[in-house]
Scaffold this motif. Structure first.
Motif, PDB file in Angstrom:
ATOM      1  N   ALA A 166       0.818  -1.221   0.000  1.00  0.00           N
ATOM      2  CA  ALA A 166       0.000   0.000   0.000  1.00  0.00           C
ATOM      3  C   ALA A 166       0.846   1.262   0.000  1.00  0.00           C
ATOM      4  CB  ALA A 166      -0.927   0.001   1.211  1.00  0.00           C
ATOM      5  N   VAL A 167       0.282   2.311  -0.614  1.00  0.00           N
ATOM      6  CA  VAL A 167       0.926   3.620  -0.740  1.00  0.00           C
ATOM      7  C   VAL A 167       0.000   4.672  -0.138  1.00  0.00           C
ATOM      8  CG1 VAL A 167       1.864   5.334  -2.348  1.00  0.00           C
ATOM      9  CG2 VAL A 167       2.089   2.882  -2.857  1.00  0.00           C
ATOM     10  N   GLN A 168       0.581   5.671   0.540  1.00  0.00           N
ATOM     11  CA  GLN A 168      -0.197   6.789   1.062  1.00  0.00           C
ATOM     12  C   GLN A 168       0.332   8.092   0.485  1.00  0.00           C
ATOM     13  OE1 GLN A 168      -0.377   7.200   5.343  1.00  0.00           O
ATOM     14  NE2 GLN A 168      -1.900   8.826   5.241  1.00  0.00           N
ATOM     15  N   LEU A 169      -0.599   8.940   0.053  1.00  0.00           N
ATOM     16  CA  LEU A 169      -0.267  10.266  -0.464  1.00  0.00           C
ATOM     17  C   LEU A 169      -0.941  11.291   0.434  1.00  0.00           C
ATOM     18  CD1 LEU A 169       0.928  12.182  -2.560  1.00  0.00           C
ATOM     19  CD2 LEU A 169      -1.070  11.734  -4.014  1.00  0.00           C
ATOM     20  N   ASP A 170      -0.140  12.023   1.191  1.00  0.00           N
ATOM     21  CA  ASP A 170      -0.628  12.984   2.176  1.00  0.00           C
ATOM     22  C   ASP A 170      -0.338  14.397   1.678  1.00  0.00           C
ATOM     23  OD1 ASP A 170      -1.148  14.463   4.550  1.00  0.00           O
ATOM     24  OD2 ASP A 170       0.932  14.156   5.214  1.00  0.00           O
ATOM     25  N   GLY A 171      -1.386  15.180   1.468  1.00  0.00           N
ATOM     26  CA  GLY A 171      -1.225  16.543   0.986  1.00  0.00           C
ATOM     27  C   GLY A 171      -1.111  17.576   2.085  1.00  0.00           C
ATOM     28  N   GLY A 172      -0.934  17.136   3.335  1.00  0.00           N
ATOM     29  CA  GLY A 172      -0.831  18.065   4.454  1.00  0.00           C
ATOM     30  C   GLY A 172      -2.166  18.451   5.050  1.00  0.00           C
ATOM     31  N   GLU A 173      -3.224  17.715   4.711  1.00  0.00           N
ATOM     32  CA  GLU A 173      -4.570  18.051   5.183  1.00  0.00           C
ATOM     33  C   GLU A 173      -4.685  17.901   6.702  1.00  0.00           C
ATOM     34  OE1 GLU A 173      -4.813  16.275   1.024  1.00  0.00           O
ATOM     35  OE2 GLU A 173      -3.933  15.636   2.940  1.00  0.00           O
ATOM     36  N   HIS A 180      -1.777   4.787  10.141  1.00  0.00           N
ATOM     37  CA  HIS A 180      -1.744   3.520   9.423  1.00  0.00           C
ATOM     38  C   HIS A 180      -0.408   3.361   8.708  1.00  0.00           C
ATOM     39  CE1 HIS A 180      -6.408   2.996   8.998  1.00  0.00           C
ATOM     40  NE2 HIS A 180      -6.003   3.090  10.243  1.00  0.00           N
ATOM     41  N   PRO A 181       0.327   2.296   8.961  1.00  0.00           N
ATOM     42  CA  PRO A 181       1.594   2.099   8.247  1.00  0.00           C
ATOM     43  C   PRO A 181       1.363   1.744   6.781  1.00  0.00           C
ATOM     44  CG  PRO A 181       1.121   0.219   9.665  1.00  0.00           C
ATOM     45  CD  PRO A 181       0.078   1.249   9.962  1.00  0.00           C
ATOM     46  N   HIS A 182       2.234   2.254   5.921  1.00  0.00           N
ATOM     47  CA  HIS A 182       2.185   1.967   4.489  1.00  0.00           C
ATOM     48  C   HIS A 182       3.577   1.540   4.014  1.00  0.00           C
ATOM     49  CE1 HIS A 182      -1.649   4.075   4.744  1.00  0.00           C
ATOM     50  NE2 HIS A 182      -1.926   3.638   3.531  1.00  0.00           N
ATOM     51  N   ASP A 183       3.611   0.796   2.930  1.00  0.00           N
ATOM     52  CA  ASP A 183       4.898   0.372   2.377  1.00  0.00           C
ATOM     53  C   ASP A 183       5.681   1.574   1.853  1.00  0.00           C
ATOM     54  OD1 ASP A 183       4.806  -2.799   2.277  1.00  0.00           O
ATOM     55  OD2 ASP A 183       2.816  -2.041   1.811  1.00  0.00           O
ATOM     56  N   LEU A 184       4.963   2.548   1.307  1.00  0.00           N
ATOM     57  CA  LEU A 184       5.548   3.809   0.862  1.00  0.00           C
ATOM     58  C   LEU A 184       4.583   4.927   1.209  1.00  0.00           C
ATOM     59  CD1 LEU A 184       7.413   5.712  -0.832  1.00  0.00           C
ATOM     60  CD2 LEU A 184       6.106   4.976  -2.859  1.00  0.00           C
ATOM     61  N   TRP A 185       5.093   5.964   1.866  1.00  0.00           N
ATOM     62  CA  TRP A 185       4.252   7.128   2.118  1.00  0.00           C
ATOM     63  C   TRP A 185       4.935   8.388   1.587  1.00  0.00           C
ATOM     64  CZ3 TRP A 185       6.592  10.903   4.934  1.00  0.00           C
ATOM     65  CH2 TRP A 185       7.588  10.534   5.856  1.00  0.00           C
ATOM     66  N   LEU A 186       4.113   9.316   1.107  1.00  0.00           N
ATOM     67  CA  LEU A 186       4.580  10.609   0.625  1.00  0.00           C
ATOM     68  C   LEU A 186       3.780  11.685   1.351  1.00  0.00           C
ATOM     69  CD1 LEU A 186       4.169   8.512  -1.993  1.00  0.00           C
ATOM     70  CD2 LEU A 186       5.299  10.380  -3.168  1.00  0.00           C
ATOM     71  N   SER A 187       4.462  12.745   1.804  1.00  0.00           N
ATOM     72  CA  SER A 187       3.794  13.787   2.567  1.00  0.00           C
ATOM     73  C   SER A 187       4.298  15.153   2.132  1.00  0.00           C
ATOM     74  CB  SER A 187       4.064  13.584   4.068  1.00  0.00           C
ATOM     75  OG  SER A 187       3.295  14.472   4.845  1.00  0.00           O
ATOM     76  N   ALA A 188       3.371  16.072   1.844  1.00  0.00           N
ATOM     77  CA  ALA A 188       3.728  17.399   1.331  1.00  0.00           C
ATOM     78  C   ALA A 188       4.328  18.277   2.428  1.00  0.00           C
ATOM     79  CB  ALA A 188       2.490  18.073   0.750  1.00  0.00           C
ATOM     80  N   TYR A 189       5.376  19.033   2.065  1.00  0.00           N
ATOM     81  CA  TYR A 189       5.955  20.018   2.957  1.00  0.00           C
ATOM     82  C   TYR A 189       6.479  21.185   2.123  1.00  0.00           C
ATOM     83  CZ  TYR A 189      10.742  18.547   1.716  1.00  0.00           C
ATOM     84  OH  TYR A 189      11.899  18.267   1.043  1.00  0.00           O
ATOM     85  N   GLU A 190       6.745  22.301   2.780  1.00  0.00           N
ATOM     86  CA  GLU A 190       7.211  23.490   2.066  1.00  0.00           C
ATOM     87  C   GLU A 190       8.679  23.764   2.384  1.00  0.00           C
ATOM     88  OE1 GLU A 190       4.856  26.962   2.444  1.00  0.00           O
ATOM     89  OE2 GLU A 190       3.015  26.020   1.704  1.00  0.00           O
ATOM     90  N   LYS A 191       9.404  24.179   1.360  1.00  0.00           N
ATOM     91  CA  LYS A 191      10.806  24.546   1.516  1.00  0.00           C
ATOM     92  C   LYS A 191      11.094  25.715   0.586  1.00  0.00           C
ATOM     93  CE  LYS A 191      15.470  22.554   1.464  1.00  0.00           C
ATOM     94  NZ  LYS A 191      16.265  21.314   1.215  1.00  0.00           N
ATOM     95  N   HIS A 192      11.498  26.839   1.150  1.00  0.00           N
ATOM     96  CA  HIS A 192      11.790  28.051   0.379  1.00  0.00           C
ATOM     97  C   HIS A 192      10.612  28.445  -0.507  1.00  0.00           C
ATOM     98  CE1 HIS A 192      15.751  27.469   1.912  1.00  0.00           C
ATOM     99  NE2 HIS A 192      16.053  26.461   1.106  1.00  0.00           N
ATOM    100  N   GLY A 193       9.398  28.258   0.015  1.00  0.00           N
ATOM    101  CA  GLY A 193       8.200  28.649  -0.705  1.00  0.00           C
ATOM    102  C   GLY A 193       7.696  27.643  -1.717  1.00  0.00           C
ATOM    103  N   ASP A 194       8.426  26.538  -1.916  1.00  0.00           N
ATOM    104  CA  ASP A 194       8.011  25.497  -2.857  1.00  0.00           C
ATOM    105  C   ASP A 194       7.421  24.306  -2.097  1.00  0.00           C
ATOM    106  OD1 ASP A 194       8.929  26.905  -5.102  1.00  0.00           O
ATOM    107  OD2 ASP A 194      10.966  26.116  -4.830  1.00  0.00           O
ATOM    108  N   THR A 195       6.466  23.636  -2.726  1.00  0.00           N
ATOM    109  CA  THR A 195       5.904  22.414  -2.160  1.00  0.00           C
ATOM    110  C   THR A 195       6.672  21.209  -2.683  1.00  0.00           C
ATOM    111  OG1 THR A 195       3.690  23.371  -1.978  1.00  0.00           O
ATOM    112  CG2 THR A 195       3.837  20.968  -1.973  1.00  0.00           C
TER     113      THR A 195
END
Length: 461
Positions: A166-173, A180-195
């Motif tokens: 399973a994969v999780q895509l987290d947009g920062g909501e 919930h643990p996932h095999d791969l997770w992605l989570s949005a963050y900001e750096k120097h004004g970029d997502t």
């Protein structure tokens, strides 16, 4: 009939043509189109004590009102009328009889199936139920999720992945299941004004990330990680955690860096999400619009509930429903002026709308009434416990050690040892599994007394 894992006999759909589209779901033979598995799917009916189980995977947890009506009718006509919301934002139908082929055909005709037969197993992508409508989101994850889902189903090699991968895509909501643990997770963050997207393996977005990628490389990252996993994992290593036991994360990260450009995440780490945002009325980014959340008790719906929610979505929302990892549903894009009416109507459908309702905080598996491995009737016992508790407490009742109903470790877990009898565990980061054993062989009445005496703050520690 192919045999599933652990001796389970699975019934496969005999027709490979989608009634609505008129084209084959998959041209490959049955023996290679779907792998035997103990996990139910749309095209795989898995037997239980109360009949067959069919799991319908929803793209991002979303379903149209028309699809909800079709699913309700299928549960009525071809099964026992029991519909369950799962902890992966999907739905499943229980009590299926010998009309399984007709049930599957009706769901395919409603557009609730995969692109390919083999793709049914690998559509395991979790989003926030409020994707695109959460005021706290850093970006709308739905377009990227659509790309990932399409690739999961169309990339022939990904058919080799386990049905549990399973994969999780987290947009920062704000409304996000981060436990919930996932095999791969992605989570949005900001750096120097970029997502950007931080990511990690075999864990949760609140873990320390391994690295990050540019938002535009999110899809490529998923493909690279899955291909690398399949390159390195032996057949018995079906999950990312199995591979990590043999190939440490720094080694995998070095190999991944040869395929895609990685960024340092620094000291960023995802903060825990607030509780209770899946029930009640909550604002959306557009002024004057809200979503309204409600939950069927212990995740169990009936056709009347589902049709009623669909009718509300048509009348007051955008004609869609969203299911959540808390086994609840949302009616999105409701005018704030109509929110109280929608909330009241959901309550009249016997859906729970308040987070302080003890029943809304309990999780229970199917239990002995529907599962041969269950040692107690967990659904019945959960209702009894809710009636005895003076305030809401997060408790998971499990009929056996497999913990099918909860993908995360709950603050308190009741593990059945006999009918009406449970061992009580409290979450402890230093202890594996359910946590620390607190008491053995308790009645539900004794459990209620212990939980009432223990403060919520200690339960949530």
């Amino acid at each position: 009939m192919p045999s599933g894992k652990a001796g389970i006999m699975a019934t496969f759909h005999p027709s490979w043509r989608c009634p609505s589209a008129g084209h084959p779901l998959n041209e490959r033979p049955l023996s290679t189109a779907i792998r035997p598995s103990a996990c139910p799917g749309l095209l795989r009916i898995v037997p239980a004590l109360d009949g067959g189980i069919c799991r319908i995977k929803l793209d991002g947890g979303s379903i149209t009102a028309d699809q909800a009506d079709a699913l309700a009718s299928a549960a009525e006509r071809f099964a026992g009328g029991v519909i369950e919301a799962t902890n992966r934002s999907n739905l499943q139908i229980r009590g299926i009889d010998d009309q399984s082929a007709a049930l599957i055909d009706s769901l395919l005709a409603a557009g609730l199936g995969p692109r390919t037969a083999a793709g049914d197993d690998v559509r395991n992508l979790m989003l926030s139920p409020a994707a695109g409508i959460d005021p706290q989101m850093r970006f709308d994850t739905r377009p990227l999720a659509g790309q990932i889902l399409e690739t999961l189903q169309s990339h022939p090699r990904f058919d080799e992945l386990s049905a549990k991968f399973a994969v999780q895509l987290d947009g920062g909501e704000a409304l996000a299941m981060l436990e919930h643990p996932h095999d791969l997770w992605l989570s949005a963050y900001e750096k120097h004004g970029d997502t950007l997207l931080a990511f990690g393996l075999a864990g949760c977005p609140t873990d320390r990330p391994l690295a990050g990628v540019a938002l535009a490389d999110g899809h490529a990252l998923v493909v690279a990680v899955l291909e690398l996993f399949l390159d390195l994992a032996r057949p018995e290593q079906t999950r990312m955690r199995h591979l990590l036991d043999e190939c440490p994360a720094p080694v995998l990260l070095e190999k991944l860096g040869q395929r895609i450009r990685l960024h340092s995440v620094g000291d960023w780490q995802r903060k825990a999400a607030p509780e209770g945002l899946h029930l009640g009325v909550h604002p959306q980014p557009l002024a004057g619009q809200v979503y309204v959340g409600a939950a069927p008790a212990l995740g169990r719906l009936d056709p009347v509930m589902l049709r009623g929610a669909a009718r509300l979505a048509r009348t007051f929302g955008d004609g869609s429903l969203r299911f959540t990892p808390w086994q609840s549903l949302l009616v999105p894009n409701v005018r704030e002026a109509d929110a109280a009416q929608v909330l009241n109507a959901l309550s009249k459908l016997n859906l729970l709308t308040r987070i302080d309702d003890p029943l809304s905080r309990l999780i229970a598996c199917t239990g002995s009434s529907g599962c041969g491995k269950g040692l107690a009737d967990t659904k019945h016992d959960a209702r009894l416990l809710a009636a005895l508790l003076p305030h809401a407490v997060d408790v998971h009742l499990s009929g056996c050690s497999r913990s099918c109903a909860a993908a995360h470790r709950a603050p308190a877990t009741l593990l059945a040892v006999a009918p009406g009898r449970y061992d009580l565990y409290f979450r402890d980061a230093a202890q594996p599994g359910f946590g620390a054993l607190h008491a053995h062989n308790l009645t539900i009445e004794a459990v209620a007394t212990l939980l009432a005496d223990r403060s919520r703050s200690s339960l949530d520690a």
